[in-house]
Design an enzyme around this catalytic site. Structure first.
Site, PDB file in Angstrom:
ATOM      1  N   LYS A 115     -33.611  15.190   7.284  1.00  0.00           N
ATOM      2  CA  LYS A 115     -32.744  14.602   8.310  1.00  0.00           C
ATOM      3  C   LYS A 115     -33.468  13.592   9.187  1.00  0.00           C
ATOM      4  O   LYS A 115     -32.859  12.674   9.699  1.00  0.00           O
ATOM      5  CB  LYS A 115     -32.140  15.698   9.203  1.00  0.00           C
ATOM      6  CG  LYS A 115     -30.994  16.444   8.578  1.00  0.00           C
ATOM      7  CD  LYS A 115     -30.188  17.141   9.668  1.00  0.00           C
ATOM      8  CE  LYS A 115     -29.075  17.989   9.082  1.00  0.00           C
ATOM      9  NZ  LYS A 115     -28.408  18.791  10.126  1.00  0.00           N
TER      10      LYS A 115
ATOM     11  N   LYS B 255     -24.956  18.366  -4.918  1.00  0.00           N
ATOM     12  CA  LYS B 255     -24.034  19.179  -4.127  1.00  0.00           C
ATOM     13  C   LYS B 255     -22.829  18.378  -3.657  1.00  0.00           C
ATOM     14  O   LYS B 255     -22.969  17.199  -3.331  1.00  0.00           O
ATOM     15  CB  LYS B 255     -24.753  19.724  -2.886  1.00  0.00           C
ATOM     16  CG  LYS B 255     -25.199  21.156  -3.022  1.00  0.00           C
ATOM     17  CD  LYS B 255     -25.812  21.680  -1.738  1.00  0.00           C
ATOM     18  CE  LYS B 255     -24.770  21.907  -0.651  1.00  0.00           C
ATOM     19  NZ  LYS B 255     -25.263  22.687   0.480  1.00  0.00           N
TER      20      LYS B 255
ATOM     21  N   LYS C 171     -20.190  15.941   2.367  1.00  0.00           N
ATOM     22  CA  LYS C 171     -19.310  15.100   3.180  1.00  0.00           C
ATOM     23  C   LYS C 171     -19.877  13.698   3.335  1.00  0.00           C
ATOM     24  O   LYS C 171     -19.161  12.775   3.697  1.00  0.00           O
ATOM     25  CB  LYS C 171     -19.070  15.737   4.540  1.00  0.00           C
ATOM     26  CG  LYS C 171     -20.331  15.908   5.346  1.00  0.00           C
ATOM     27  CD  LYS C 171     -20.069  16.581   6.673  1.00  0.00           C
ATOM     28  CE  LYS C 171     -21.381  16.836   7.361  1.00  0.00           C
ATOM     29  NZ  LYS C 171     -21.596  18.214   7.773  1.00  0.00           N
TER      30      LYS C 171
END
Ligand code: TRP
Length: 344
Positions: free
Chosen positions: A121, A205, A208
């Site tokens: 991140k 995966k 979003k």
């Protein structure tokens, strides 16, 4: 080191969902449906919309409010009952931040520096990441342990954070000479729906943040959109549906679709293949589309109703905060005593 005395309190589940972005099928099957199934099996469960975690990355205040209500609505629409389980917003219970500070003084820098989610991140420029982003997993440990939760249903990607929670609990117990004070929380990770992959790439995966809208089914998609996305999902050229689970090897897209069918219908992959093995995708995909629409539309319908008049959501969250506080407050009082803070 002396042997860790085992925790002897009751079994209790805690889990959290971040109020960021739209929920998709992966969140539903990996989290919301699992929470509801566990509730219906009789587990005591505390389910939290983690807005303190959300602000570790920049977010508009108005969007944060909206998304917080949306997650609460999704939890309720998926079948979590605010009377049976506890559904609340993290920032409405002060125990989370207080315990985070104490755990900040228990966790070691080196433990946090190993966290792959922080590395992902924060990207190349970790110097510019917020201190909160670095501390994210400590807050997560505080979430779980403020309730002395013993079990944590989460996705695969949270394994490392959970392990950190166990390390913090163990070190706290040892450092403050309080054997068995905190449980060492275990994940409930396996099971159908644990890993829902992109509809366009069975090795990635469902996410979003994937720019390809067709890669995911959003909880707010209407029936036509859901059916269309499933019919357009990627398969492969190895022929029809395999007859056995072994036949799914090397076929990640097909394995993913079978996994979705299994999770939605409450079956195993074997059972799904017993029905569809040898059939073509022209048979399987429409069946999966129907199943997905039938399963999801009552949930999205309920979600829309709740969001149209958020009074019911807000009332549930207020009550949830009271219930959560009633569990956490006595635990924080004990922690204060164990740590040696002055008490009036
Ligand atoms: N980090 C979790 C996620 O991204 C969300 C979360 C926050 C959580 N606190 C938690 C999950 C406590 C389980 C328990 O999925």
């Amino acid at each position: 080191m002396t042997e860790e005395a085992t925790y002897s309190g009751p079994n209790r589940i805690f889990s959290g969902i971040q109020p960021t972005g739209n929920l998709h099928l992966g969140n539903y099957l990996g989290a919301l449906k699992k929470f509801t199934d566990l509730q219906n099996e009789g587990w005591e469960g505390i389910y939290c919309v983690v807005d303190l975690h959300a602000i570790t990355m920049p977010v508009e205040p108005a969007a944060l409010q909206d998304q917080t209500r949306q997650i609460a609505a999704a939890m309720m629409a998926a079948g979590l009952d605010p009377d049976t389980s506890t559904i609340f917003v993290q920032s409405s219970v002060r125990a989370h931040t207080e315990l985070t500070w104490i755990f900040n003084c228990v966790a070691r820098m080196g433990w946090l520096e190993k966290m792959t989610q922080f590395k992902d991140k924060s990207g190349k420029d970790s110097e510019r990441a917020s201190v909160g982003l670095f501390d994210y997993p400590v807050l997560q440990a505080a979430d779980i342990l403020a309730y002395k939760a013993t079990h944590v249903p989460v996705g695969e990607d949270q394994k490392q954070h959970l392990e950190l929670s166990r390390n913090i609990a163990a070190r706290f117990n040892q450092q403050f000479d309080a054997p068995g004070f905190f449980p060492l929380p275990e994940g409930l990770i396996e099971g159908p729906g644990a890993r829902i992959m992109s509809l366009k790439d069975g090795t990635k995966k469902m996410s979003k943040s994937d720019p390809a809208e067709n890669s995911r089914i959003n909880l707010i998609d209407d029936a036509d959109t859901i059916a269309r996305k499933i019919k357009k999902s990627k398969t492969d050229t190895h022929g029809d549906m395999p007859e056995t689970v072994e036949g799914l090897e090397g076929r990640p897209e097909v394995a993913n679709l079978v996994g979705i069918y299994a999770a939605l219908s409450g079956q195993s992959d074997e059972q799904v293949l017993a029905e569809f093995g040898g059939k073509g995708f022209g048979t399987f995909k429409p069946a999966l589309a129907d199943l997905a629409v039938d399963h999801l539309s009552p949930i999205t319908q309920k979600m829309r109703e709740l969001l149209d008049d958020p009074a019911e959501i807000d009332a549930a969250l207020r009550k949830g905060a009271e219930k959560a506080n009633a569990v956490a407050e006595p635990i924080i009082e004990e922690v204060r005593r164990v740590v040696g803070f002055w008490q009036a």
